[in-house]
Design a protein around this motif. Structure first.
Motif: not given
Length: 441
Positions: A118-127, A250-263, A238-242
């Motif tokens: 499982c490949l999970c891609l996270l993105d930060l908003s205005a990091a 004071l960082l924001t996780l951009n949930s709209s750009k979080t993607e999951f890919l099963l490989i 783990a995502l909840d802890q992150i």
């Protein structure tokens, strides 16, 4: 102008830099900047603020001072092994391609063991804009061992930064930024890497493989299809802890750009009854498309469309430019797309490599104004262009040589095993051990 007047300006510039270092002060004038909003894509809505990217115009003298500080700061971080080994942006000998090679190696090894990843891609908003100055100063002191006059310099560098926004010819009034580091600065990216170092420790404690590249985060874990539910539950925890860590810093996780890919293999993916997480068939990761079977068919299709568009544009202007200019345009615009992370194309299907070679052949004919029926080999030879397979091999060889000579990046160096020399005529050569495979794919 600086080059022409260097004999006169260098002593003055050197004095300015030394004054900043000895007084631990960053002059207020050097902390002023002008921000120009730039539309990210022509297709985006011009009325939406999120459609624009802020472009910071900073003082040249400020960048010169920052380069001196960055050089000394990097030496300090390197000598004390304080740099994040899982970060592949803003670090020498590291790149998006080296990060992809590490991730790709893990995914292919998992497929060879009949596992699903499982490949999970996270993105930060205005990091970079969200960095809290007090937290960063505390980290510099407690975690990175920066004290005294050096820490005072960083406090001066970060505090009371002012900016104005410029739209066409109109300028706003001056505003003071209370957080963040200016985008486009020399020190900003490195400070962001240092600011998020503890995030890597948190992710490692969750027993997740991960890699950072700039503000993008890759999380990946491999498991047997029968363990899908428990492993995905572990990933969600783990995502909840992150997310909690990011909120605290004071960082924001951009949930709209979080993607999951099963490989994995089709046979293994078919065993999974996925209802707990929304997955996609492919994801764009730093401009490179990963698909569920690692065929890279979507990536090659995307590259093909982009390259043929630029080749068509080149043919339109070709009567008005000479061959050297046309070759330069082809190299900078089209070659860069064909060569981007092309080491991942190694061992792809012959039909896919042929597809890429056809793009290259079409480009070569456009440069020399040759008809489509002309033989391509002499044209490539006249342009001194290697074939696609040769460029892939050349990239792999150059990356391997760099890893062996510099031992960086460490995550790739750890994957290479050098065989002990034997008492033969070729004993002076470096021989690499072939990695073992669990099963044939």
């Amino acid at each position: 102008m600086f080059i022409e007047c260097s004999s006169i300006l260098v002593p003055t510039i050197t004095n300015i830099v030394n004054l900043s270092l000895t007084t631990s002060q960053f002059h207020p004038t050097l902390k002023e900047s002008i921000i120009s909003p730039l539309l990210k894509k022509p297709t985006l809505d011009e009325e939406e603020l999120s459609s624009y990217r802020p472009i910071w115009n900073l003082s040249l003298f400020s960048k010169i001072i920052e380069r001196v500080i960055k050089s000394r700061l990097r030496d300090h971080l390197t000598s004390n092994s304080l740099l994040n080994s899982h970060q592949s942006a803003y670090c020498k000998h590291h790149s998006a391609e080296t990060a992809f090679l590490y991730t790709h190696n893990h995914l292919v090894s998992a497929i060879g063991s009949q596992k699903v990843s499982c490949l999970c891609l996270l993105d930060l908003s205005a990091a970079l804009d969200a960095i809290d100055h007090d937290i960063l100063i505390t980290l510099l002191s407690s975690w990175f061992g920066i004290h005294g006059s050096v820490l005072s310099w960083f406090k001066s560098y970060l505090s009371s930064r002012s900016f104005r926004v410029k739209c066409v010819t109109d300028l706003s009034s001056w505003h003071t930024s209370s957080c963040g580091v200016p985008q486009g600065s020399v020190l900003g990216p490195l400070l962001f890497v240092m600011y998020t170092t503890l995030r890597s420790i948190l992710i490692s404690s969750c027993s997740l493989n991960h890699h950072f590249c700039a503000v993008d985060t890759q999380l990946f874990l491999s498991f047997l299809p029968t363990d899908f539910d428990s492993r995905i539950h572990h990933l969600h925890n783990a995502l909840d802890q992150i997310s909690s860590w990011m909120t605290a810093n004071l960082l924001t996780l951009n949930s709209s750009k979080t993607e999951f890919l099963l490989i994995g293999l089709s046979k293994q993916l078919a065993k999974i009854n996925n209802s707990s997480v929304t997955t996609t068939r492919s994801v764009r990761n730093l401009g490179f498309i990963f698909d569920e079977h690692l065929t890279f068919s979507d990536q090659i299709l995307s590259v093909s469309k982009s390259c043929y568009y630029h080749i068509h544009q080149l043919r339109c202007i070709r009567p008005y430019v000479n061959t050297k200019t046309a070759s330069t345009i082809a190299t900078s615009i089209v070659h860069s797309k064909l060569d981007y992370c092309n080491s991942l194309y190694h061992n792809l299907l012959k039909s896919q490599i042929t597809w890429l070679q056809q793009i290259r052949n079409c480009l070569a004919r456009a440069v020399v104004k040759a008809p489509k029926s002309s033989h391509i080999t002499p044209i490539l030879r006249s342009l001194h262009w290697l074939k696609i397979t040769e460029r892939i091999e050349c990239k792999l060889l150059s990356l391997t040589y760099e890893v062996l000579t510099t031992t960086q990046p460490s995550y790739l160096h750890n994957l290479i095993t050098v065989q002990p020399p034997r008492s033969t005529r070729s004993s002076s050569l470096v021989t690499l051990a072939r990695p073992s495979t669990s099963s044939s794919l």
